[in-house]
Enzyme design. Structure first.
Site, PDB file in Angstrom:
ATOM      1  N   ASP A   1       0.852  -1.201   0.000  1.00 37.28           N
ATOM      2  CA  ASP A   1       0.000   0.000   0.000  1.00 37.28           C
ATOM      3  C   ASP A   1       0.887   1.250   0.000  1.00 37.28           C
ATOM      4  O   ASP A   1       1.817   1.358   0.812  1.00 37.28           O
ATOM      5  CB  ASP A   1      -0.870  -0.041   1.270  1.00 37.28           C
ATOM      6  CG  ASP A   1      -1.925   1.043   1.306  1.00 37.28           C
ATOM      7  OD1 ASP A   1      -2.381   1.464   0.223  1.00 37.28           O
ATOM      8  OD2 ASP A   1      -2.309   1.451   2.421  1.00 37.28           O
ATOM      9  N   HIS A   2       0.614   2.177  -0.897  1.00 33.90           N
ATOM     10  CA  HIS A   2       1.358   3.441  -0.976  1.00 33.90           C
ATOM     11  C   HIS A   2       2.872   3.244  -1.038  1.00 33.90           C
ATOM     12  O   HIS A   2       3.626   3.856  -0.254  1.00 33.90           O
ATOM     13  CB  HIS A   2       1.022   4.354   0.214  1.00 33.90           C
ATOM     14  CG  HIS A   2      -0.376   4.886   0.174  1.00 33.90           C
ATOM     15  ND1 HIS A   2      -0.779   5.882  -0.692  1.00 33.90           N
ATOM     16  CD2 HIS A   2      -1.482   4.535   0.872  1.00 33.90           C
ATOM     17  CE1 HIS A   2      -2.068   6.123  -0.515  1.00 33.90           C
ATOM     18  NE2 HIS A   2      -2.524   5.312   0.422  1.00 33.90           N
TER      19      HIS A   2
ATOM     20  N   GLU B   1      -1.410   5.963  -8.695  1.00 32.91           N
ATOM     21  CA  GLU B   1      -2.339   7.005  -8.211  1.00 32.91           C
ATOM     22  C   GLU B   1      -2.069   8.336  -8.884  1.00 32.91           C
ATOM     23  O   GLU B   1      -0.920   8.749  -9.031  1.00 32.91           O
ATOM     24  CB  GLU B   1      -2.204   7.169  -6.682  1.00 32.91           C
ATOM     25  CG  GLU B   1      -3.089   8.301  -6.138  1.00 32.91           C
ATOM     26  CD  GLU B   1      -3.180   8.341  -4.610  1.00 32.91           C
ATOM     27  OE1 GLU B   1      -2.959   7.299  -3.963  1.00 32.91           O
ATOM     28  OE2 GLU B   1      -3.476   9.430  -4.083  1.00 32.91           O
TER      29      GLU B   1
ATOM     30  N   HIS C   1      -7.754  10.102   3.663  1.00 33.40           N
ATOM     31  CA  HIS C   1      -7.285   9.162   4.689  1.00 33.40           C
ATOM     32  C   HIS C   1      -7.660   9.640   6.094  1.00 33.40           C
ATOM     33  O   HIS C   1      -7.824  10.830   6.321  1.00 33.40           O
ATOM     34  CB  HIS C   1      -5.762   9.005   4.599  1.00 33.40           C
ATOM     35  CG  HIS C   1      -5.325   8.295   3.355  1.00 33.40           C
ATOM     36  ND1 HIS C   1      -4.700   8.936   2.316  1.00 33.40           N
ATOM     37  CD2 HIS C   1      -5.436   6.995   2.984  1.00 33.40           C
ATOM     38  CE1 HIS C   1      -4.443   8.062   1.359  1.00 33.40           C
ATOM     39  NE2 HIS C   1      -4.880   6.879   1.730  1.00 33.40           N
TER      40      HIS C   1
ATOM     41  N   GLY D   1      -8.861   5.886   1.253  1.00 37.78           N
ATOM     42  CA  GLY D   1      -9.528   6.715   2.255  1.00 37.78           C
ATOM     43  C   GLY D   1     -11.005   6.394   2.344  1.00 37.78           C
ATOM     44  O   GLY D   1     -11.851   7.281   2.466  1.00 37.78           O
TER      45      GLY D   1
HETATM   46  O1  G3H Z   1      -3.370   5.026   3.540  1.00 39.87           O
HETATM   47  C1  G3H Z   1      -2.699   4.845   4.535  1.00 39.87           C
HETATM   48  C2  G3H Z   1      -2.921   3.694   5.423  1.00 39.87           C
HETATM   49  O2  G3H Z   1      -3.928   3.983   6.350  1.00 39.87           O
HETATM   50  C3  G3H Z   1      -1.648   3.250   6.050  1.00 39.87           C
HETATM   51  O3  G3H Z   1      -1.315   4.054   7.137  1.00 39.87           O
HETATM   52  O4  G3H Z   1       1.099   4.604   6.785  1.00 39.87           O
HETATM   53  O5  G3H Z   1       0.062   4.660   9.070  1.00 39.87           O
HETATM   54  O6  G3H Z   1       0.468   2.478   7.940  1.00 39.87           O
HETATM   55  P1  G3H Z   1       0.172   3.953   7.771  1.00 39.87           P
HETATM   56  P1  13P Z   2      -8.842   5.004   5.560  1.00 41.27           P
HETATM   57  O1  13P Z   2      -7.980   5.903   6.393  1.00 41.27           O
HETATM   58  O2  13P Z   2     -10.102   5.680   5.160  1.00 41.27           O
HETATM   59  O3  13P Z   2      -9.091   3.691   6.217  1.00 41.27           O
HETATM   60  O4  13P Z   2      -8.050   4.704   4.196  1.00 41.27           O
HETATM   61  C1  13P Z   2      -7.104   3.664   4.131  1.00 41.27           C
HETATM   62  C2  13P Z   2      -6.320   3.690   2.876  1.00 41.27           C
HETATM   63  O5  13P Z   2      -6.624   4.346   1.912  1.00 41.27           O
HETATM   64  C3  13P Z   2      -5.125   2.824   2.828  1.00 41.27           C
HETATM   65  O6  13P Z   2      -4.397   3.014   1.666  1.00 41.27           O
HETATM   66 ZN    ZN Z   3      -4.482   5.020   0.915  1.00 45.66          ZN
END
Ligand code: G3H
Ligand code: 13P
Ligand code: ZN
Length: 314
Positions: free
Chosen positions: A87-88, A139, A185, A217
């Site tokens: 993720d990201h 993205e 987010h 998000g």
């Molecule tokens: O989009 C972000 C996710 O909620 C991940 O959050 O970078 O704190 O693990 P984090």
């Molecule tokens: P939320 O903060 O809405 O749960 O989004 C999570 C997200 O986009 C992880 O990549």
């Molecule tokens: Zn995200």
């Protein structure tokens, strides 16, 4: 079936008018809660790991946790498709590390760069990933809101331009695209009335027919958990998410992947707070982490059935 890419999952989800849940995992209880919910509902599932999760838990632990969950399913005769997704992904190196380490899907998040730099970076990741059978999410457009590593100022908020989305996908060859249509987010998503730009989503899907769109998000910040947190010593007044019926509508359109992290955090924290206040004698972590795990299972189960619509689609 075990670990798969999201290719077939998204094709079916697009045609079937539902979405796959992508849930962030950081520890064993979270993995177990999500996997149990997916198994109960015979649902395909995406487990996603952020750079922050890798730093917290160590990438090897997280990979082994997911593999353990799949192995446990096998022993029980449960066969649901699972995607292990980055993720990201902040840079090429992190994506490469995950691809080399057995992830079946990675996200390269170049949305912090200008369009051309994002295209070049995404192309580089796509080339490396595709040669190894791994799919890539990218993205464009910035999501409003602030969350740890993923940080965009509110006044920077902007929606995705459908022209750019079309050009970006055609030039990069990415497999799915996260777009900005009003979600953000974290647990504070809307100052005023919640609003999603379905018109932009519609326009993007006209230009990219059949192409899977990702909604980041997308936590709904259940008020039940917010109230429970605040009642038992927390302080998160006014937390607000995307209403579930709005997510459901997006899932019937081109959105094939819906990202949920904050709701997991809220479900766990609310229940751990409650447990501590109601049972001050408890000091066995299995008691409160077990309750948190059950809460994640129930919340994810609800999402699968009532929001995503991917129950029975494994
Ligand atoms: O989009 C972000 C996710 O909620 C991940 O959050 O970078 O704190 O693990 P984090
Ligand atoms: P939320 O903060 O809405 O749960 O989004 C999570 C997200 O986009 C992880 O990549
Ligand atoms: Zn995200």
């Amino acid at each position: 079936m075990g670990l798969v890419t999201s290719k077939e999952m998204f094709e079916k989800a697009y045609k079937g008018g539902y979405a796959i849940g992508a849930f962030n995992v950081n520890n064993m209880e979270i993995v177990q809660g999500i996997m149990e919910a997916a198994a109960i509902n015979n649902a395909p599932v995406i487990l996603q790991v952020s750079a922050g999760a890798r730093k917290y838990a160590n990438p090897i632990y997280l990979k082994k946790l997911v593999e353990s969950a799949i192995e446990c399913n096998k022993v029980k005769g449960i066969d649901i498709p699972v995607v292990l997704h980055l993720d990201h992904g902040p840079d090429f190196e992190t994506c490469k590390d995950c691809i080399d380490g057995g992830f079946t899907s990675v996200m390269i998040d170049g949305s912090k760069y200008d369009f051309e730099t994002n295209v070049e970076l995404t192309k580089k990741v796509v080339e490396y990933a595709h040669a190894r059978g791994v799919v890539v999410e990218a993205e464009i457009g910035k999501l409003a809101g602030i969350e740890d590593d993923v940080n965009v100022k509110d006044n920077d908020a902007m929606y995705t331009d459908p022209n750019e989305a079309e050009e970006f996908v055609k030039r990069t060859g990415c497999d799915s695209l996260a777009i900005a249509i009003g979600t953000s987010h974290g647990a504070y998503k809307f100052k005023k009335e919640p609003r999603l730009r379905y018109d932009i989503l519609e326009e993007v899907s006209k230009r990219l027919p059949g192409f899977p769109i990702v909604l980041h998000g997308a936590s709904s910040v259940p008020q039940e958990f917010v109230e429970m947190c605040n009642k038992y010593g927390g302080n998160i007044p006014g937390a607000k998410g995307v209403p579930e019926d709005m997510l459901r509508r997006a899932a019937t359109m081109a959105v094939c992947k819906i990202n949920i992290d904050s709701d997991i955090r809220l479900a766990m924290t609310a229940n751990i707070r409650k447990c501590f206040v109601e049972n001050p004698e408890v000091f066995d972590p299995r008691t409160y982490l077990g309750m948190a795990r059950d809460a994640v299972r129930d919340m994810v189960s609800h999402k699968i059935v009532d929001v995503l619509g991917c129950n029975g689609k494994a």
